[in-house]
Design an enzyme around this catalytic site. Structure first.
Site, short mmCIF file in Angstrom:
data_model
loop_
_atom_site.label_atom_id
_atom_site.label_comp_id
_atom_site.label_asym_id
_atom_site.label_seq_id
_atom_site.Cartn_x
_atom_site.Cartn_y
_atom_site.Cartn_z
N HIS A 273 10.03 -3.15 0.94
CA HIS A 273 8.61 -3.97 0.98
C HIS A 273 8.54 -5.56 0.37
O HIS A 273 9.77 -5.93 -0.26
CB HIS A 273 7.56 -3.19 0.06
CG HIS A 273 7.03 -2.09 0.68
ND1 HIS A 273 6.48 -1.66 1.72
CD2 HIS A 273 7.35 -0.48 0.18
CE1 HIS A 273 6.10 -0.28 1.87
NE2 HIS A 273 6.82 0.41 0.99
N CYS A 316 7.68 -7.26 5.13
CA CYS A 316 6.59 -8.09 5.28
C CYS A 316 6.48 -9.41 4.33
O CYS A 316 6.99 -9.47 3.15
CB CYS A 316 5.19 -7.21 5.02
SG CYS A 316 5.16 -6.04 6.32
#
Length: 439
Positions: A273, A316
């Site tokens: 992440h 991301c």
């Protein structure tokens, strides 16, 4: 040239040196007429007009390191003659001779073993020196001044320094076609000669216990695909599963202290992440992008200076979704729509990616936006990256890494993911072209 002088030189040569001279003259004297006899060789050179002055013979004696016999030429009462058309011993022959001089008995036996299938057992048994092997390769059209691929491949397994000697020859002639099926060894290309090429380190974070971050199903598929592709590209792959932020920083800093002298490149892949300017450990702690790259700058990892350092980040870089403006096929998306996820978290202060020489940072998405991962087939970016690396590695054309990443951009941008778009972004300070081929 004076026959008495030639006779004195003949008397000073042993049989192995005569064989060396005959090999060096294979480009200028018909091969079937070379009988490993100095007097016979001198006669053939005279017939070709190569002994009208002593220039060519001087080159030959200098190449085989017989300075004492050069002095015999200096005792010739006649003044040395030079013409604008004085023949020159080819760099190709001198390079092969230099490689021959660097062989150990052990490496010579290994060379014969490696080339046994191409040349045949009988030819290998008859070859008493590396020069004999080179001659047999030339007879079989496996070696020439414009095609040294097979020899280079064998030298990589026998002696890296000898392989580098051959590479320097290709650079000196400015060739861009000697390695059409492997990689170009040229002034404007990064040199890839070591086996393995270097390290490919993968941080594969899947389980985020005790955080507000979801587990990253499908990331193991990315790790497996990266392992397969970079192994075939000649890298030693190391996987670090489910690392906290501090563990990631420690592994990166430890990696930066390695001696990379025998490495041609470094690849670091992070599957996790992230948000703008950072990625996350499995504990939710942040690892800034500069913390990933700083240990490998020229000042801190001097043995990586001038070598390519590639970072591929599947995470991301924000919470925003990119809108789609182009029609595209939705068949695959409809089939796997429920399996698509994003690798996002809560946005925070941006940290810029530092610019360093010979770095490439391939981001799965541009800043501020999400990237997508299929929980079954892996992330959109990493899977397309591996696909395009594989295609380029198989092509005869010499597609460099930026060409590969442009194709990744194109293919990823075509798709729609949960009705949104994804746009990867490479940032680089590479100073040469990097071409990756399967080994």
């Amino acid at each position: 040239m004076d026959r008495l002088t030639l006779s004195h030189i003949d008397e000073g040569l042993d049989s192995s040196e005569v064989a060396e001279l005959c090999f060096l003259c294979r480009d200028v004297v018909t091969r079937r007429r070379l009988e490993n006899d100095a007097k016979d060789l001198f006669m053939r050179l005279e017939e070709k007009g190569l002994l009208q002055n002593d220039a060519f013979l001087r080159q030959l004696l200098y190449t085989i390191h017989r300075a004492d016999l050069l002095r015999v030429l200096e005792t010739d009462s006649r003044p040395p003659e030079e013409t604008d058309a004085s023949p020159v011993l080819s760099d190709y022959r001198k390079t092969l001779y230099s490689i021959y001089n660097g062989f150990t008995t052990e490496n010579f036996e290994k060379l014969k073993f490696l080339l046994n299938d191409e040349l045949g057992r009988r030819q290998m048994e008859l070859s008493k020196t590396p020069l004999d092997v080179f001659a047999e390769m030339e007879k079989s059209a496996l070696l020439s001044d414009t095609d040294v691929r097979l020899l280079h491949k064998a030298l990589q397994e026998c002696d890296q320094q000898l392989a580098i000697t051959l590479e320097e020859y290709t650079q000196s002639i400015g060739s861009t076609s000697i390695y059409p099926h492997m990689y170009i060894l040229h002034t404007y290309y990064y040199t890839l000669t070591h086996n393995p090429r270097g390290l490919c380190v993968v941080f594969n974070n899947e389980i985020f216990t005790g955080t507000n971050l979801s587990n990253r199903k499908g990331t193991q598929k990315d790790a497996d695909t990266l392992t397969e592709v970079f192994t075939r590209l000649g890298f030693q792959v190391e996987i670090h599963d489910n690392c906290t932020a501090e563990q990631m920083k420690k592994e990166i800093n430890d990696l930066g202290r390695i001696n990379f002298t025998n490495h041609d490149a470094l690849v670091v892949c992070v599957l996790s992440h992230g948000e703008k300017g950072c990625v996350f450990g499995t504990d939710g702690g942040k690892v800034l992008l500069k913390e990933l790259t700083n240990p490998f700058t020229s000042g801190r990892a001097s043995t990586l200076a001038g070598k390519p350092k590639l970072f591929f980040i599947q995470a991301c870089q924000g919470e925003e979704y990119q809108k789609g403006y182009y029609p595209s096929s939705r068949e695959d998306e409809k089939q796997n729509k429920g399996a698509l996820q994003s690798d996002a978290s809560i946005p925070d202060e941006a940290v810029p990616v530092p610019e360093r020489a010979d770095f490439l940072i391939g981001m799965a998405t541009v800043e501020e936006f999400k990237s997508f991962r299929n929980t079954v087939t892996g992330s959109i970016y990493i899977q397309e990256l591996c696909k395009q690396l594989t295609i380029a590695a198989r092509r005869q054309e010499m597609d460099d890494i930026l060409t590969v990443l442009t194709r990744v951009n194109r293919e990823v941008s075509k798709g729609e993911y949960l009705s949104h778009k994804q746009m990867p972004q490479p940032n680089y300070t590479l100073t040469k072209k990097l071409v990756l081929k399967f080994v």
